[in-house]
Design a protein around this motif. Structure first.
Motif, PDB file in Angstrom:
ATOM      1  N   TRP A   3      31.879  48.741  35.301  1.00 50.59           N
ATOM      2  CA  TRP A   3      32.695  47.602  35.191  1.00 50.59           C
ATOM      3  C   TRP A   3      34.246  47.601  34.732  1.00 50.59           C
ATOM      4  CZ3 TRP A   3      28.533  43.459  33.054  1.00 50.59           C
ATOM      5  CH2 TRP A   3      27.604  43.312  34.350  1.00 50.59           C
ATOM      6  N   TRP A   4      34.502  48.266  33.726  1.00 48.20           N
ATOM      7  CA  TRP A   4      35.887  48.595  33.290  1.00 48.20           C
ATOM      8  C   TRP A   4      36.393  49.362  34.484  1.00 48.20           C
ATOM      9  CZ3 TRP A   4      34.464  50.449  27.643  1.00 48.20           C
ATOM     10  CH2 TRP A   4      34.418  49.166  26.734  1.00 48.20           C
ATOM     11  N   ILE A   5      36.110  50.296  35.023  1.00 51.82           N
ATOM     12  CA  ILE A   5      36.744  50.868  36.047  1.00 51.82           C
ATOM     13  C   ILE A   5      37.087  50.152  37.098  1.00 51.82           C
ATOM     14  CG2 ILE A   5      36.595  53.088  37.564  1.00 51.82           C
ATOM     15  CD1 ILE A   5      35.061  54.393  35.613  1.00 51.82           C
ATOM     16  N   ILE A   6      35.978  49.125  37.765  1.00 50.51           N
ATOM     17  CA  ILE A   6      36.205  48.444  38.917  1.00 50.51           C
ATOM     18  C   ILE A   6      37.211  47.630  38.482  1.00 50.51           C
ATOM     19  CG2 ILE A   6      35.054  46.716  40.104  1.00 50.51           C
ATOM     20  CD1 ILE A   6      32.578  48.087  39.521  1.00 50.51           C
ATOM     21  N   ALA A   7      37.372  46.922  37.260  1.00 51.24           N
ATOM     22  CA  ALA A   7      38.423  46.058  37.131  1.00 51.24           C
ATOM     23  C   ALA A   7      39.745  46.540  36.966  1.00 51.24           C
ATOM     24  CB  ALA A   7      38.224  45.343  35.649  1.00 51.24           C
ATOM     25  N   ALA A   8      39.849  47.644  36.492  1.00 47.60           N
ATOM     26  CA  ALA A   8      41.147  48.359  36.427  1.00 47.60           C
ATOM     27  C   ALA A   8      41.766  48.541  37.744  1.00 47.60           C
ATOM     28  CB  ALA A   8      41.097  49.935  35.692  1.00 47.60           C
ATOM     29  N   ILE A   9      40.797  49.168  38.724  1.00 45.98           N
ATOM     30  CA  ILE A   9      41.290  49.414  40.111  1.00 45.98           C
ATOM     31  C   ILE A   9      41.502  48.198  40.686  1.00 45.98           C
ATOM     32  CG2 ILE A   9      40.378  50.086  42.131  1.00 45.98           C
ATOM     33  CD1 ILE A   9      38.649  52.044  40.705  1.00 45.98           C
ATOM     34  N   ALA A  10      41.114  47.197  40.551  1.00 46.25           N
ATOM     35  CA  ALA A  10      41.174  45.601  41.014  1.00 46.25           C
ATOM     36  C   ALA A  10      42.547  45.238  40.440  1.00 46.25           C
ATOM     37  CB  ALA A  10      40.146  44.706  40.610  1.00 46.25           C
ATOM     38  N   LEU A  11      43.012  45.473  39.119  1.00 41.69           N
ATOM     39  CA  LEU A  11      44.311  45.138  38.765  1.00 41.69           C
ATOM     40  C   LEU A  11      45.566  45.915  39.380  1.00 41.69           C
ATOM     41  CD1 LEU A  11      43.401  44.836  34.828  1.00 41.69           C
ATOM     42  CD2 LEU A  11      44.149  43.110  36.446  1.00 41.69           C
ATOM     43  N   VAL A  12      45.155  47.091  39.663  1.00 39.96           N
ATOM     44  CA  VAL A  12      46.168  47.965  40.134  1.00 39.96           C
ATOM     45  C   VAL A  12      46.412  47.395  41.566  1.00 39.96           C
ATOM     46  CG1 VAL A  12      46.606  50.527  41.289  1.00 39.96           C
ATOM     47  CG2 VAL A  12      45.557  50.068  38.892  1.00 39.96           C
ATOM     48  N   VAL A  13      45.469  47.044  42.201  1.00 37.89           N
ATOM     49  CA  VAL A  13      45.358  46.774  43.648  1.00 37.89           C
ATOM     50  C   VAL A  13      46.111  45.254  43.675  1.00 37.89           C
ATOM     51  CG1 VAL A  13      44.081  45.770  45.732  1.00 37.89           C
ATOM     52  CG2 VAL A  13      43.313  47.791  44.589  1.00 37.89           C
ATOM     53  N   ALA A  14      46.026  44.558  42.684  1.00 41.01           N
ATOM     54  CA  ALA A  14      46.570  43.333  42.639  1.00 41.01           C
ATOM     55  C   ALA A  14      47.964  43.348  42.432  1.00 41.01           C
ATOM     56  CB  ALA A  14      46.027  42.360  41.297  1.00 41.01           C
TER      57      ALA A  14
END
Length: 463
Positions: free
Chosen positions: A450-461
């Protein structure tokens, strides 16, 4: 001959309020050390924005010992709108819980599915995830854990599966946070961006988070189904078999009144969504709407006038910890503003990371929020503590405030499922009789995913 006795030492974990008060005192001390300074600000499209390059040092304004305590009621006053909003929403859900509609609805859903256990896990987790992203279900999930465990054991799983269906289902929705009034709503209000904006992006991340959670729980459930001894809580399962058998036989009847209560909640949430996006509703209107939903639920649920309002008060009692913590957290801001050091600290933070790419800046914000969540596990409290810093910092770094809210949201929510300072997690484990270390053994890999998914989502954002 004396028989030596061994006492297990209790680990000292400071109270959340004690931690926040320590931060208040620390900020007061820093007003004597950190240079006072301020930015120029201007209002753009209704938002107060920091003007880059406008920071200037001013005369020192140290906060005295007594002013630390006068700052507390001032912090409560500044956070009053959010505090009473949380109280009223908590009261409404106290009434809804008292009607038993949610318990009965979930039980009816399970009955309708019969023995199709492979569909049961995703359906139950999906249902609780809806409650997670619409009502911010956290401590409320505790009351459903025994039902989840009874269902799981009846289908050949263990207490971990039953607990995970409820707790991780709600957690997935809480992480998504699309309509969560206690985290995203509060943080966006402080950041002065439209309430519940960015719902599409959050929905995509929520679907990914929920899907990964479902796959993770189902994988463990399949292993337990095939081999009971592979259960992480195998000893617990052996000792609790007889008790769980009697719990499974308890019947919960879904009535027409329950249906009306659930419909009033669903319709009310839909009206809130429409009000936010079409009528510019904010916390005052949303609080009024939830109060009306609670009163309607009491009427439809047949509680009567006295029982409805006593349940409303009971609901506010449950939420008092998270509500008043907002005032304590706002006191931190009051002390920093009175001492004129908040802009100086923002300037220091901006200088420290301004030379980095925006993607690394937002990851830095994310890690900061994860760290803060250990000490301030209350979502609304963490929003009130950190967003006054993160919003103007994002202005200086050229990052959208929406992304700063995302960094707070994911940093706050994911670790709630593993940190020992989370009241809801420890309550869930206490009810389930699952040792904390067993839970950590079960969940640590999912938290990393979940932490990795959120980090990727933030970079995409950011991109």
């Amino acid at each position: 001959m004396d028989v030596p006795t061994t006492k297990k030492k209790k680990r000292f974990i400071p109270h959340t309020y004690a931690i926040i008060f320590a931060i208040i005192v620390l900020m007061a001390v820093l007003t004597y050390i950190v240079p006072a300074g301020e930015f120029e600000r201007e209002v753009i499209d209704g938002k107060e924005m920091v003007i880059q390059g406008s920071y200037e040092q001013i005369e020192q304004q140290p906060v005295s010992f007594f002013e630390i305590f006068t700052a507390l009621p001032e912090g409560m006053e500044r956070g009053a709108q959010i505090i009473f909003y949380i109280f009223l929403v908590g009261g409404a859900f106290g009434v809804i819980r008292e009607t038993g509609a949610i318990d009965a609805g979930i039980h009816r859903l399970v009955q309708a599915m019969g023995k199709q256990e492979r569909f049961l896990i995703p359906v139950v987790m999906f249902v609780f995830s809806i409650l997670g992203f619409t009502t911010g279900m956290s401590e409320e999930s505790i009351i459903f854990v025994p039902i989840g465990i009874a269902i799981a054991r009846a289908l050949g799983y263990d207490a971990l599966v039953g607990t995970a269906m409820v707790a991780l289902g709600a957690a997935s929705g809480f992480i998504g946070g699309m309509m969560n009034p206690f985290t995203v709503g509060v943080a966006q209000g402080i950041a002065e961006i439209p309430i519940f904006s960015g719902i599409l992006f959050r929905s995509v991340v929520y679907i990914i988070v929920l899907t990964v959670g479902i796959i993770y729980v189902m994988s463990y459930a399949k292993k337990v189904k095939n081999n009971k001894e592979s259960s992480i809580v195998y000893e617990l399962e052996q000792s609790a078999a007889a008790e769980e058998k009697s719990n499974t036989n308890e019947k919960v009847i879904f009535t027409f009144r329950h249906l009306l209560v659930l419909l009033s909640l669903i319709i009310g949430v839909l009206i809130n969504m429409y009000g936010v996006f079409k009528w510019d509703w904010f916390l005052t209107e949303l609080a009024a709407s939830f109060t009306l939903i609670g009163l309607l639920a009491g009427a439809f649920g047949g509680l009567g006038i006295n029982k409805t309002f006593s349940s409303f008060v009971d609901g506010m009692k449950v939420i008092v910890f998270g509500a008043l913590i907002v005032g304590f957290a706002r006191t931190i801001l009051v002390v920093m503003e009175n001492g004129a050091i908040i802009d100086t600290m923002i300037q220091y933070l901006a200088n420290a990371i301004s030379h980095l790419p925006a993607t690394l800046n937002v990851i830095g914000m994310y890690i900061f929020q994860i760290t803060m969540n250990f000490f301030i596990p209350s979502g609304s409290g963490q929003a009130a503590t950190t967003m006054p810093l993160m919003a103007p910092l994002s202005d200086l770094l050229g990052i959208e405030r929406q992304v700063a809210v995302l960094a707070y949201q994911y940093g706050d929510s994911i670790s709630n499922s593993i940190i020992p300072t989370s009241a809801s997690l420890m309550g869930v484990l206490a009810v389930a009789k699952i040792p904390y270390e067993k839970w950590v053994k079960f969940i640590w890999k999912l938290i990393i995913y979940w932490w990795i998914i959120a980090a990727i989502a933030l970079v995409v954002a950011v991109l």
